[in-house]
Design a protein around this motif. Sequence first.
Motif, PDB file in Angstrom:
ATOM      1  N   GLU A  68       1.033  -1.152   0.100  1.00  0.00           N
ATOM      2  CA  GLU A  68       0.087  -0.017   0.109  1.00  0.00           C
ATOM      3  C   GLU A  68       0.907   1.216  -0.192  1.00  0.00           C
ATOM      4  O   GLU A  68       0.502   2.327  -0.744  1.00  0.00           O
ATOM      5  N   LEU A  69       2.015   1.353   0.905  1.00  0.00           N
ATOM      6  CA  LEU A  69       2.774   2.479   0.777  1.00  0.00           C
ATOM      7  C   LEU A  69       3.535   2.701  -0.539  1.00  0.00           C
ATOM      8  O   LEU A  69       3.588   3.882  -1.017  1.00  0.00           O
ATOM      9  N   LEU A  70       3.845   1.785  -1.163  1.00  0.00           N
ATOM     10  CA  LEU A  70       4.447   1.536  -2.661  1.00  0.00           C
ATOM     11  C   LEU A  70       3.641   2.095  -3.423  1.00  0.00           C
ATOM     12  O   LEU A  70       3.865   3.094  -4.138  1.00  0.00           O
ATOM     13  N   ALA A  71       2.521   1.728  -3.494  1.00  0.00           N
ATOM     14  CA  ALA A  71       1.371   2.262  -4.442  1.00  0.00           C
ATOM     15  C   ALA A  71       0.964   3.522  -4.241  1.00  0.00           C
ATOM     16  O   ALA A  71       1.030   4.394  -5.226  1.00  0.00           O
ATOM     17  N   GLU A  72       1.064   4.144  -3.007  1.00  0.00           N
ATOM     18  CA  GLU A  72       0.809   5.588  -2.583  1.00  0.00           C
ATOM     19  C   GLU A  72       2.139   6.441  -3.249  1.00  0.00           C
ATOM     20  O   GLU A  72       1.867   7.380  -3.845  1.00  0.00           O
ATOM     21  N   ARG A  73       3.083   5.705  -2.905  1.00  0.00           N
ATOM     22  CA  ARG A  73       4.534   6.585  -3.230  1.00  0.00           C
ATOM     23  C   ARG A  73       4.506   6.777  -5.044  1.00  0.00           C
ATOM     24  O   ARG A  73       4.924   7.670  -5.591  1.00  0.00           O
ATOM     25  N   ARG A  74       4.205   5.611  -5.714  1.00  0.00           N
ATOM     26  CA  ARG A  74       4.034   5.458  -7.065  1.00  0.00           C
ATOM     27  C   ARG A  74       3.206   6.466  -7.529  1.00  0.00           C
ATOM     28  O   ARG A  74       3.231   7.214  -8.532  1.00  0.00           O
ATOM     29  N   LEU A  75       2.198   6.597  -7.116  1.00  0.00           N
ATOM     30  CA  LEU A  75       1.031   7.773  -7.330  1.00  0.00           C
ATOM     31  C   LEU A  75       1.287   9.071  -7.266  1.00  0.00           C
ATOM     32  O   LEU A  75       1.043   9.884  -8.206  1.00  0.00           O
ATOM     33  N   ALA A  76       2.089   9.361  -6.101  1.00  0.00           N
ATOM     34  CA  ALA A  76       2.672  10.543  -5.841  1.00  0.00           C
ATOM     35  C   ALA A  76       3.517  10.909  -6.876  1.00  0.00           C
ATOM     36  O   ALA A  76       3.673  12.117  -7.560  1.00  0.00           O
ATOM     37  N   ALA A  77       4.634  10.100  -7.317  1.00  0.00           N
ATOM     38  CA  ALA A  77       5.523  10.202  -8.168  1.00  0.00           C
ATOM     39  C   ALA A  77       5.068  10.587  -9.698  1.00  0.00           C
ATOM     40  O   ALA A  77       5.363  11.207 -10.297  1.00  0.00           O
TER      41      ALA A  77
END
Length: 81
Positions: A68-77
């Motif tokens: 979930e954290l990785l997905a959030e970071r990818r969306l932010a990037a």
Amino acid sequence: MDATLVLGQQGRLVIPAEVRAALGLAAGDRLHLQLRGQRVVLERPQDAVAELRGLASEVPEERSLVDELLAERRLAAAAGE
């Protein structure tokens, strides 16, 4: 149990013997200090870890907080943040 502490000239606090005994504290033990608003909370590191483990135990095993954290970071990037 209640206790009154007096702040020393160098900012030191002495935890009363009866409180140390009740918590199983000994000379050299480390305590974690946390500010919560205008309150000071002292706790043994092992108690903080136990509390975190208790919180994590409520997360279903099939849920991956890392994913979930990785997905959030990818969306932010991708959004250019």
